[in-house]
Design a protein around this motif. Structure first.
Motif, PDB file in Angstrom:
ATOM      1  N   HIS A  10       0.840  -1.189   0.000  1.00 37.13           N
ATOM      2  CA  HIS A  10       0.000   0.000   0.000  1.00 37.13           C
ATOM      3  C   HIS A  10       0.879   1.245   0.000  1.00 37.13           C
ATOM      4  O   HIS A  10       2.098   1.167   0.207  1.00 37.13           O
ATOM      5  CB  HIS A  10      -0.930   0.029   1.220  1.00 37.13           C
ATOM      6  N   CYS A  11       0.272   2.378  -0.267  1.00 36.42           N
ATOM      7  CA  CYS A  11       0.960   3.663  -0.251  1.00 36.42           C
ATOM      8  C   CYS A  11       0.184   4.648   0.618  1.00 36.42           C
ATOM      9  O   CYS A  11      -1.037   4.564   0.728  1.00 36.42           O
ATOM     10  CB  CYS A  11       1.084   4.248  -1.656  1.00 36.42           C
ATOM     11  N   GLN A  72       4.385  -1.130   7.922  1.00 32.64           N
ATOM     12  CA  GLN A  72       3.261  -0.198   7.919  1.00 32.64           C
ATOM     13  C   GLN A  72       3.356   0.789   6.768  1.00 32.64           C
ATOM     14  O   GLN A  72       2.349   1.364   6.356  1.00 32.64           O
ATOM     15  CB  GLN A  72       3.197   0.534   9.260  1.00 32.64           C
ATOM     16  N   CYS A  73       4.558   0.972   6.237  1.00 34.12           N
ATOM     17  CA  CYS A  73       4.731   1.808   5.042  1.00 34.12           C
ATOM     18  C   CYS A  73       4.479   1.029   3.757  1.00 34.12           C
ATOM     19  O   CYS A  73       4.557   1.589   2.671  1.00 34.12           O
ATOM     20  CB  CYS A  73       6.144   2.392   5.005  1.00 34.12           C
ATOM     21  N   GLY A  74       4.221  -0.273   3.894  1.00 33.23           N
ATOM     22  CA  GLY A  74       3.880  -1.081   2.728  1.00 33.23           C
ATOM     23  C   GLY A  74       5.015  -1.875   2.136  1.00 33.23           C
ATOM     24  O   GLY A  74       4.865  -2.476   1.079  1.00 33.23           O
ATOM     25  N   ILE A  75       6.181  -1.900   2.779  1.00 31.15           N
ATOM     26  CA  ILE A  75       7.345  -2.589   2.220  1.00 31.15           C
ATOM     27  C   ILE A  75       7.359  -4.040   2.685  1.00 31.15           C
ATOM     28  O   ILE A  75       7.307  -4.326   3.886  1.00 31.15           O
ATOM     29  CB  ILE A  75       8.644  -1.877   2.633  1.00 31.15           C
ATOM     30  N   GLN A  76       7.447  -4.972   1.750  1.00 28.92           N
ATOM     31  CA  GLN A  76       7.415  -6.402   2.051  1.00 28.92           C
ATOM     32  C   GLN A  76       8.836  -6.932   2.213  1.00 28.92           C
ATOM     33  O   GLN A  76       9.460  -7.422   1.277  1.00 28.92           O
ATOM     34  CB  GLN A  76       6.667  -7.151   0.953  1.00 28.92           C
ATOM     35  N   ALA A 216      -0.296 -10.159   7.166  1.00 30.45           N
ATOM     36  CA  ALA A 216      -0.201 -10.670   8.523  1.00 30.45           C
ATOM     37  C   ALA A 216      -1.428 -10.255   9.336  1.00 30.45           C
ATOM     38  O   ALA A 216      -2.164  -9.337   8.978  1.00 30.45           O
ATOM     39  CB  ALA A 216       1.072 -10.143   9.192  1.00 30.45           C
ATOM     40  N   ALA A 217      -1.626 -10.938  10.463  1.00 28.65           N
ATOM     41  CA  ALA A 217      -2.806 -10.681  11.290  1.00 28.65           C
ATOM     42  C   ALA A 217      -2.830  -9.257  11.837  1.00 28.65           C
ATOM     43  O   ALA A 217      -3.900  -8.706  12.104  1.00 28.65           O
ATOM     44  CB  ALA A 217      -2.850 -11.685  12.436  1.00 28.65           C
ATOM     45  N   ASP A 218      -1.640  -8.653  12.018  1.00 29.01           N
ATOM     46  CA  ASP A 218      -1.586  -7.291  12.537  1.00 29.01           C
ATOM     47  C   ASP A 218      -1.260  -6.268  11.454  1.00 29.01           C
ATOM     48  O   ASP A 218      -0.806  -5.160  11.742  1.00 29.01           O
ATOM     49  CB  ASP A 218      -0.554  -7.199  13.657  1.00 29.01           C
ATOM     50  N   SER A 219      -1.487  -6.637  10.184  1.00 33.71           N
ATOM     51  CA  SER A 219      -1.168  -5.736   9.080  1.00 33.71           C
ATOM     52  C   SER A 219      -2.222  -4.642   8.941  1.00 33.71           C
ATOM     53  O   SER A 219      -3.320  -4.720   9.503  1.00 33.71           O
ATOM     54  CB  SER A 219      -1.080  -6.524   7.766  1.00 33.71           C
TER      55      SER A 219
END
Length: 498
Positions: A10-11, A72-76, A216-219
């Protein structure tokens, strides 16, 4: 933003206008626009930016953004070694030079040198794949479009092979492409009838690895799902967040239609696609449902024979399924069957049928022959090459019309109100019998269907093949010969009882 950084989940962005700021969140399923807030306290004129002049809401936003983790910034991070791919554009500018042709750079250079870490086999051994140039990026909703990248690997089973890595973001509600391909290949190996029972293997992609990376569950996405489940919407509306996964798939490299060397090769590849499509329908019971030029590929076998390959089963379904999956309106607009572009009497897309895919193959041939001219030349290596040139055609507007407009235009075309048979262009004239023959069969079948609908008959109407007007045997009669020469017939079972 998502398309240029293929591994972002995401962004986060912002819209700033005259002292107000609106936070924006965009992932591959949803756009969220937050309520605007004032950045500065009102002093009658533009203040000097200090801690005292910032509003509490804006200061809290800045503090919150500064504390976001990479995920949280979207980086995998879990599979991409090279975070600079996403964080720093200058890194791959330096890596790839500074090409003058920006369009070419954007298409080919974004992933060069990036390494992925994946799991292979039942014991889930780590496999490293090094990405190369982007081979294709399919146009679509920004952030969801599939990207195919050339790749190499030192993995023992893949060493020396030409590979591609396909990066996509399918909805979890859809079956995996690998499931369809594996089932089809297993069926081909178990066939016991025909002149070469396992011929279909040559016309199917070979998927070496397919791995999904879920949220993830907390994503952020999991939090959104929980949020929307509890949210109250105006007028008792409901909203269900569309869950997606990042799918990394490694497969052998196939080649596009543009890389064919002769018109005869085009003909054999198209004929192969008709054959493998019917085999998939009859035996593993698979409908492809998204046939377009980008999904018609080819390979050469170890003995040098050309084989057309039907690729990309992302939107496929089993033909015996009666649920909503076969009623989803999916495909590439200019190549979609005309009936699928309109709703049925219940306001839903019609059921996707065998003949709808055949219609898509017909449009692929038609639009190639009517929108391009080809000239045979000798390549640098001494082998023939085809030079394709775009020319004006009566079908150009098919690429700019919306769904309703395209449905209307295809109705006019297919119901015989076209001025004459479509005429193919220079260099492709040997396709004229194919184009005229297929066009005539669809026109006769659809007119018959309309008459049957207006004046119901006691005898049932075979909607799957338009009362045999577009049956497989009819296609073989038209397309098994090209320029006076017989093409190779692999699927010699002309009709299989459904």
């Amino acid at each position: 933003m998502l398309s240029s950084a293929g591994f972002r989940t995401h962004c986060i962005g912002a819209l700033v206008t005259v002292g107000r700021i609106q936070s924006l969140y965009y992932d591959r399923s949803i756009i969220i626009v937050c309520k605007p807030i004032d950045m500065f306290k009102s002093h009658g004129k533009q203040p000097k930016i200090t801690e005292e002049t910032l509003t509490d809401e804006f200061a809290a936003m800045l503090v919150g953004l500064g504390q976001l983790t990479l995920r949280q910034c979207g980086i995998q991070e879990e599979f991409c070694y090279d975070r600079a791919l996403i964080e720093n554009h200058n890194v791959y500018m330096d890596r790839c030079g500074n090409p003058k042709d920006k369009e070419n750079f954007d298409k080919t250079a974004l992933f060069v040198g990036v390494k992925l870490k994946l799991k292979s086999g039942e014991d889930e051994k780590n496999v490293e794949v090094t990405l190369g140039r982007i081979l294709s990026r399919r146009a679509g909703i920004v952030g969801r479009d599939t990207c195919v990248v050339g790749a190499t690997s030192e993995h023992d089973e893949w060493k020396g092979k030409e590979l591609v890595v396909k990066i996509s973001w399918p909805a979890t509600s859809l079956k995996s492409e690998a499931e369809f391909v594996i089932k089809a290949r297993e069926k081909a190996r178990s066939m016991q009838q025909g002149k070469r029972p396992d011929w279909a293997l040559d016309h199917l992609p070979d998927i070496l690895l397919s791995q999904d990376f879920d949220y993830a569950a907390d994503s952020t996405q999991a939090n959104l799902i929980a949020f929307f489940a509890k949210a109250m919407f105006a007028e008792e509306e409901k909203f269900e967040y569309e869950k997606r996964v990042c799918r990394i798939m490694v497969q052998e490299r196939l080649y596009s239609l543009e890389e064919l060397r002769t018109v005869q090769e085009y003909a054999q590849v198209f004929f192969d696609i008709f054959q493998i499509h019917k085999w998939l329908y009859d035996h593993p019971g698979i409908l492809h449902r998204d046939i377009s030029p980008g999904n018609i590929m080819w390979r050469r076998t170890v003995d040098g024979h050309l084989r057309g390959v039907l690729n990309d089963f992302d939107l496929s379904a089993y033909r015996h399924e009666t649920g909503p999956s076969l009623r989803q309106r999916i495909g590439t607009l200019p190549y979609m069957a005309y009936e699928l572009l309109a709703n049925d009497e219940n306001g839903q897309p019609p059921m996707h049928l065998y003949r709808h895919d055949v219609e898509s193959i017909f449009y692929t041939i038609l639009l190639l022959c009517c929108r391009y001219e080809v000239v045979a030349k000798q390549g640098p290596d001494g082998h023939p090459i085809l030079e394709r040139t775009r020319v004006h055609s009566p079908f150009d507007h098919w690429y700019v019309l919306n769904r309703a407009g395209l449905n209307a235009q295809k109705c006019v075309f297919l119901m015989g109100r076209f001025q004459s048979y479509p005429e193919v262009n220079s260099g492709l004239t040997d396709f004229q019998p194919w184009v005229s023959g297929l066009y005539s069969r669809f026109m006769a079948g659809l007119i018959g269907l309309n008459l049957h609908t207006l004046i119901p008959q006691t005898d049932p109407f075979d909607n799957e093949t338009l009362q045999s007007w577009v049956s497989y045997s009819a296609i073989v009669n038209i397309c098994s010969e090209f320029a006076g020469s017989a093409l190779v017939v692999h699927n010699d079972q002309l009709e299989v009882d459904s």
